[in-house]
Design a protein around this motif. Structure first.
Motif, PDB file in Angstrom:
ATOM      1  N   LEU A   1       9.727   8.811  -0.342  1.00  3.94           N
ATOM      2  CA  LEU A   1       9.716   8.435   1.068  1.00  3.94           C
ATOM      3  C   LEU A   1       8.779   7.254   1.309  1.00  3.94           C
ATOM      4  O   LEU A   1       9.153   6.265   1.952  1.00  3.94           O
ATOM      5  N   HIS A   2       7.561   7.332   0.778  1.00  2.00           N
ATOM      6  CA  HIS A   2       6.598   6.240   0.953  1.00  2.00           C
ATOM      7  C   HIS A   2       7.048   4.966   0.230  1.00  2.00           C
ATOM      8  O   HIS A   2       6.822   3.853   0.724  1.00  2.00           O
ATOM      9  N   LEU A   3       7.681   5.122  -0.907  1.00  2.00           N
ATOM     10  CA  LEU A   3       8.182   3.959  -1.639  1.00  2.00           C
ATOM     11  C   LEU A   3       9.259   3.227  -0.834  1.00  2.00           C
ATOM     12  O   LEU A   3       9.211   2.000  -0.687  1.00  2.00           O
ATOM     13  N   LEU A   4      10.203   3.960  -0.275  1.00  2.00           N
ATOM     14  CA  LEU A   4      11.263   3.351   0.522  1.00  2.00           C
ATOM     15  C   LEU A   4      10.715   2.699   1.792  1.00  2.00           C
ATOM     16  O   LEU A   4      11.124   1.589   2.163  1.00  2.00           O
ATOM     17  N   ILE A   5       9.794   3.369   2.448  1.00  2.00           N
ATOM     18  CA  ILE A   5       9.186   2.790   3.652  1.00  2.00           C
ATOM     19  C   ILE A   5       8.393   1.540   3.282  1.00  2.00           C
ATOM     20  O   ILE A   5       8.421   0.543   4.019  1.00  2.00           O
TER      21      ILE A   5
ATOM     22  N   LEU B   1       0.841  -1.206   0.000  1.00  2.00           N
ATOM     23  CA  LEU B   1       0.000   0.000   0.000  1.00  2.00           C
ATOM     24  C   LEU B   1       0.875   1.256   0.000  1.00  2.00           C
ATOM     25  O   LEU B   1       0.592   2.217  -0.722  1.00  2.00           O
ATOM     26  N   SER B   2       1.940   1.251   0.794  1.00  2.00           N
ATOM     27  CA  SER B   2       2.856   2.393   0.804  1.00  2.00           C
ATOM     28  C   SER B   2       3.614   2.512  -0.510  1.00  2.00           C
ATOM     29  O   SER B   2       3.878   3.618  -0.979  1.00  2.00           O
ATOM     30  N   ILE B   3       3.951   1.377  -1.110  1.00  5.79           N
ATOM     31  CA  ILE B   3       4.630   1.413  -2.411  1.00  5.79           C
ATOM     32  C   ILE B   3       3.714   2.027  -3.463  1.00  5.79           C
ATOM     33  O   ILE B   3       4.140   2.861  -4.265  1.00  5.79           O
ATOM     34  N   LEU B   4       2.442   1.647  -3.455  1.00  9.73           N
ATOM     35  CA  LEU B   4       1.492   2.235  -4.411  1.00  9.73           C
ATOM     36  C   LEU B   4       1.302   3.728  -4.173  1.00  9.73           C
ATOM     37  O   LEU B   4       1.219   4.520  -5.123  1.00  9.73           O
TER      38      LEU B   4
ATOM     39  N   ILE C   1       7.804   4.094  12.049  1.00 12.25           N
ATOM     40  CA  ILE C   1       8.194   5.147  11.108  1.00 12.25           C
ATOM     41  C   ILE C   1       7.079   5.388  10.097  1.00 12.25           C
ATOM     42  O   ILE C   1       6.740   6.532   9.774  1.00 12.25           O
ATOM     43  N   SER C   2       6.478   4.327   9.607  1.00 12.91           N
ATOM     44  CA  SER C   2       5.364   4.446   8.664  1.00 12.91           C
ATOM     45  C   SER C   2       4.187   5.169   9.305  1.00 12.91           C
ATOM     46  O   SER C   2       3.543   6.010   8.675  1.00 12.91           O
ATOM     47  N   LEU C   3       3.905   4.865  10.556  1.00 13.03           N
ATOM     48  CA  LEU C   3       2.813   5.513  11.274  1.00 13.03           C
ATOM     49  C   LEU C   3       3.042   7.017  11.351  1.00 13.03           C
ATOM     50  O   LEU C   3       2.125   7.818  11.095  1.00 13.03           O
ATOM     51  N   ILE C   4       4.255   7.412  11.666  1.00 12.53           N
ATOM     52  CA  ILE C   4       4.581   8.843  11.773  1.00 12.53           C
ATOM     53  C   ILE C   4       4.476   9.525  10.416  1.00 12.53           C
ATOM     54  O   ILE C   4       3.909  10.616  10.301  1.00 12.53           O
ATOM     55  N   THR C   5       5.014   8.903   9.369  1.00 12.82           N
ATOM     56  CA  THR C   5       4.951   9.541   8.046  1.00 12.82           C
ATOM     57  C   THR C   5       3.513   9.601   7.526  1.00 12.82           C
ATOM     58  O   THR C   5       3.148  10.563   6.860  1.00 12.82           O
ATOM     59  N   GLN C   6       2.711   8.591   7.842  1.00 13.75           N
ATOM     60  CA  GLN C   6       1.301   8.646   7.427  1.00 13.75           C
ATOM     61  C   GLN C   6       0.577   9.775   8.150  1.00 13.75           C
ATOM     62  O   GLN C   6      -0.279  10.451   7.573  1.00 13.75           O
TER      63      GLN C   6
END
Length: 143
Positions: free
Chosen positions: A70-74, A38-41, A102-107
């Protein structure tokens, strides 16, 4: 007469030994493998400059392409951590907790751009962290 052992062979025990993954840990691993793509998309949409995202004045405003990378790398890190958790690797749990946090914070920082998506992925990431920080049955028995 030689005594025979009724023990089942356990295999090599070492720092990289794998255990059967069940319960909350399996749930977390599978959820990592869901949150990652989902983050990659989301990242691919940002890199492509998709008009899907709203633009507004915001404290964490970055270029949409920067958010995409950023989302792609995460997302890739989430998939790798998910594979580690599902495979029962010792590093998988720590990596899963770290990357999901980290994903939670960036989202959270991405909410103004696409709130429905961000809140949904934040919920998945929170479930991952909760599942991986629970004591597993083997840990609570002193193994």
């Amino acid at each position: 007469m030689a005594a025979t052992s009724n023990k089942v062979p356990q295999g090599p025990q070492g720092p990289d030994s794998s255990e059967m993954v069940t319960g909350a840990t399996l749930f977390a691993g599978v959820t990592l493998l869901l949150s990652g793509p989902l983050s990659i998309l989301l990242g691919a949409s940002g890199i492509a400059g998709d008009t899907l995202f709203a633009s507004s004045r915001y404290a964490y405003r970055f270029d949409l392409t920067a958010w995409g990378w950023l989302h792609l790398l995460i997302g890739v890190a989430l998939v790798v951590a998910g594979l580690g958790v599902v495979a029962g690797k010792t590093w998988g749990r720590g990596a899963g907790i770290t990357v999901a946090a980290i994903s939670l914070i960036t989202q959270f920082m991405f909410i103004p751009y696409y709130p429905a998506w961000s809140i949904t992925v934040m919920a998945l990431d929170l479930l991952i962290v909760w599942s991986l920080t629970r004591l597993s049955p083997t840990t609570s028995r002193g193994r």
